[in-house]
Design a protein around this motif. Sequence first.
Motif, PDB file in Angstrom:
ATOM      1  N   ASP A  10       0.860  -1.189   0.000  1.00  0.00           N
ATOM      2  CA  ASP A  10       0.000   0.000   0.000  1.00  0.00           C
ATOM      3  C   ASP A  10       0.892   1.233   0.000  1.00  0.00           C
ATOM      4  O   ASP A  10       1.902   1.256   0.709  1.00  0.00           O
ATOM      5  CB  ASP A  10      -0.901   0.006   1.242  1.00  0.00           C
ATOM      6  CG  ASP A  10      -2.139   0.865   1.045  1.00  0.00           C
ATOM      7  OD1 ASP A  10      -1.992   2.061   0.708  1.00  0.00           O
ATOM      8  OD2 ASP A  10      -3.255   0.346   1.234  1.00  0.00           O
ATOM      9  N   GLY A  36       3.756  -0.887  -6.447  1.00  0.00           N
ATOM     10  CA  GLY A  36       3.600  -2.100  -7.244  1.00  0.00           C
ATOM     11  C   GLY A  36       4.950  -2.681  -7.631  1.00  0.00           C
ATOM     12  O   GLY A  36       5.157  -3.894  -7.578  1.00  0.00           O
ATOM     13  N   MET A  53      -2.907  -6.576  -1.561  1.00  0.00           N
ATOM     14  CA  MET A  53      -2.505  -5.615  -2.587  1.00  0.00           C
ATOM     15  C   MET A  53      -3.486  -4.460  -2.726  1.00  0.00           C
ATOM     16  O   MET A  53      -4.660  -4.671  -3.040  1.00  0.00           O
ATOM     17  CB  MET A  53      -2.397  -6.365  -3.921  1.00  0.00           C
ATOM     18  CG  MET A  53      -1.998  -5.532  -5.111  1.00  0.00           C
ATOM     19  SD  MET A  53      -0.239  -5.136  -5.156  1.00  0.00           S
ATOM     20  CE  MET A  53       0.448  -6.736  -5.608  1.00  0.00           C
ATOM     21  N   GLY A  62      -1.976  -1.710  -8.510  1.00  0.00           N
ATOM     22  CA  GLY A  62      -2.167  -3.031  -7.918  1.00  0.00           C
ATOM     23  C   GLY A  62      -2.646  -4.088  -8.895  1.00  0.00           C
ATOM     24  O   GLY A  62      -2.279  -5.253  -8.781  1.00  0.00           O
ATOM     25  N   THR A  66      -0.374  -7.305  -9.542  1.00  0.00           N
ATOM     26  CA  THR A  66      -0.992  -8.626  -9.325  1.00  0.00           C
ATOM     27  C   THR A  66      -0.840  -9.487 -10.572  1.00  0.00           C
ATOM     28  O   THR A  66      -0.468 -10.656 -10.486  1.00  0.00           O
ATOM     29  CB  THR A  66      -2.485  -8.468  -8.959  1.00  0.00           C
ATOM     30  OG1 THR A  66      -2.564  -7.749  -7.725  1.00  0.00           O
ATOM     31  CG2 THR A  66      -3.171  -9.816  -8.805  1.00  0.00           C
ATOM     32  N   THR A  84      -8.595  -2.656  -1.309  1.00  0.00           N
ATOM     33  CA  THR A  84      -8.669  -1.351  -1.950  1.00  0.00           C
ATOM     34  C   THR A  84      -9.955  -0.591  -1.641  1.00  0.00           C
ATOM     35  O   THR A  84     -10.940  -1.185  -1.218  1.00  0.00           O
ATOM     36  CB  THR A  84      -8.535  -1.536  -3.484  1.00  0.00           C
ATOM     37  OG1 THR A  84      -8.658  -0.284  -4.134  1.00  0.00           O
ATOM     38  CG2 THR A  84      -9.595  -2.492  -4.015  1.00  0.00           C
TER      39      THR A  84
END
Length: 121
Positions: A10, A36, A53, A62, A66, A84
């Motif tokens: 984050d 990221g 994430m 993110g 991912t 999120t």
Amino acid sequence: MPIKKILVVDDSPTERHFLSEILTKNGFEVFTAESGEEAVTKSKQVLPDLILMDVVMPGLNGFQATRSITREETTKHIPVIMCTSKGQETDKIWGLRQGAKDYVVKPVNQDELLQKIASLG
């Protein structure tokens, strides 16, 4: 496989601290990343059992991180839970399409989060 090591990603120091507190209190070993890009690098170094994430981050977001982690040979076995403020159904579907196993909307409910982690463990 029981989940012990969790990577929290984050860009907000407040969110990283909040999530780290919950997880540490519940016996997890926590690692953090602020972006990221850092998440992709750390996931290869630490090989966590789970990644939480965020989506909205500068640089690699993110969703992109991912996708990269879940398609990379050395890290594709690591489950990702999107964590999120993006709560639209389309965001959720897109997150799962990128390889995430689950999706949690902020503000995070501690019990819900721990339940989702337990179900993956």
